[in-house]
Design an enzyme around this catalytic site. Structure first.
Site, PDB file in Angstrom:
ATOM      1  N   ASN A  59      -6.135   7.357   3.937  1.00 43.23           N
ATOM      2  CA  ASN A  59      -7.554   7.646   3.714  1.00 43.23           C
ATOM      3  C   ASN A  59      -7.913   9.127   3.801  1.00 43.23           C
ATOM      4  O   ASN A  59      -9.040   9.502   3.514  1.00 43.23           O
ATOM      5  CB  ASN A  59      -8.417   6.850   4.694  1.00 43.23           C
ATOM      6  CG  ASN A  59      -8.242   5.355   4.511  1.00 43.23           C
ATOM      7  OD1 ASN A  59      -7.582   4.892   3.580  1.00 43.23           O
ATOM      8  ND2 ASN A  59      -8.832   4.584   5.389  1.00 43.23           N
ATOM      9  N   HIS A 113       0.830  -1.209   0.000  1.00 41.32           N
ATOM     10  CA  HIS A 113       0.000   0.000   0.000  1.00 41.32           C
ATOM     11  C   HIS A 113       0.867   1.262   0.000  1.00 41.32           C
ATOM     12  O   HIS A 113       0.394   2.332  -0.370  1.00 41.32           O
ATOM     13  CB  HIS A 113      -0.904  -0.027   1.238  1.00 41.32           C
ATOM     14  CG  HIS A 113      -2.257   0.564   1.042  1.00 41.32           C
ATOM     15  ND1 HIS A 113      -2.918   0.593  -0.161  1.00 41.32           N
ATOM     16  CD2 HIS A 113      -3.099   1.157   1.924  1.00 41.32           C
ATOM     17  CE1 HIS A 113      -4.105   1.179  -0.008  1.00 41.32           C
ATOM     18  NE2 HIS A 113      -4.231   1.539   1.253  1.00 41.32           N
ATOM     19  N   ASP A 159      -1.009   2.451  -5.328  1.00 44.79           N
ATOM     20  CA  ASP A 159      -1.006   1.021  -5.630  1.00 44.79           C
ATOM     21  C   ASP A 159      -2.301   0.651  -6.351  1.00 44.79           C
ATOM     22  O   ASP A 159      -3.304   1.342  -6.215  1.00 44.79           O
ATOM     23  CB  ASP A 159      -0.876   0.204  -4.345  1.00 44.79           C
ATOM     24  CG  ASP A 159      -1.980   0.504  -3.336  1.00 44.79           C
ATOM     25  OD1 ASP A 159      -2.128   1.685  -2.961  1.00 44.79           O
ATOM     26  OD2 ASP A 159      -2.699  -0.417  -2.924  1.00 44.79           O
TER      27      ASP A 159
END
Length: 188
Positions: free
Chosen positions: A67, A21, A92
């Site tokens: 996020n 990630h 990603d």
């Protein structure tokens, strides 16, 4: 001088450093190492800057966690007066085989929360994104474990070449433009 904001997405903290990630951070760290740059912690992220052939590249690693990346991206675009078309977000992508590179000028967030937040803060889906394939080699219900998992030994061995190619994508984006860069590197 033309300015570009190159935002590599990732999560802060040592436990995320080698996870799939965090490829956005990894690419920018690799670029910084090759160009002998140092990141400095500033508002909403770590920043490094370099110049190439009359262009200025501002590298951003948001420290807002993945996020909430949109807040940092929006802040630095505004602060540096960078037009939206000069933004490149590195992330990603589970839908691409490992190491596959794909540049797009718009699109959905594809379920990626970092892209979802950027889209929300910028109020558009029309911004350049550079997707680095991490493959979808996980079993049903294990997606989070997979993206937050570390690279396999085989992936680790192949990463330096893919990171070098990723730097070429970034430089081409600033020097040749998004369309030529897409034609040159997509799927490579």
């Amino acid at each position: 001088m033309k300015k570009f904001l190159i935002a590599g997405l990732g999560n802060i903290g040592d436990k995320y450093t080698e996870t799939r990630h965090n490829i956005g951070f990894k690419i920018l760290d690799y670029l910084a190492e090759k160009e002998s740059l140092t990141f400095e912690t500033q508002k909403l992220g770590d920043i490094a800057t370099y110049k190439l052939k009359g262009r200025q590249f501002i590298l951003l690693k948001p420290n807002t966690f993945m996020n909430l990346s949109g807040k940092a991206v929006q802040y630095w675009l505004t602060k540096e007066k960078i037009p939206l078309e000069n933004l490149l977000v590195i992330t990603d992508d589970l839908n691409l085989p490992f190491g596959t590179l794909r540049l797009k000028t718009k699109g959905s967030d594809g379920g990626h929360n970092g892209l979802k937040d950027i889209q929300d803060k910028l109020q558009t889906t029309k911004y350049n994104r550079f997707r680095f394939g991490i493959s979808d080699a996980f079993t049903k219900g294990r997606q989070v474990d997979y993206v937050l998992g570390e690279w396999t030994p085989e992936e680790t061995e192949k990463l330096p070449e893919r990171l070098t190619k990723s730097i070429e994508v970034i430089n081409s984006f600033g020097l040749a433009g998004v369309n030529i860069t897409m034609n040159t590197f997509n799927g490579k």
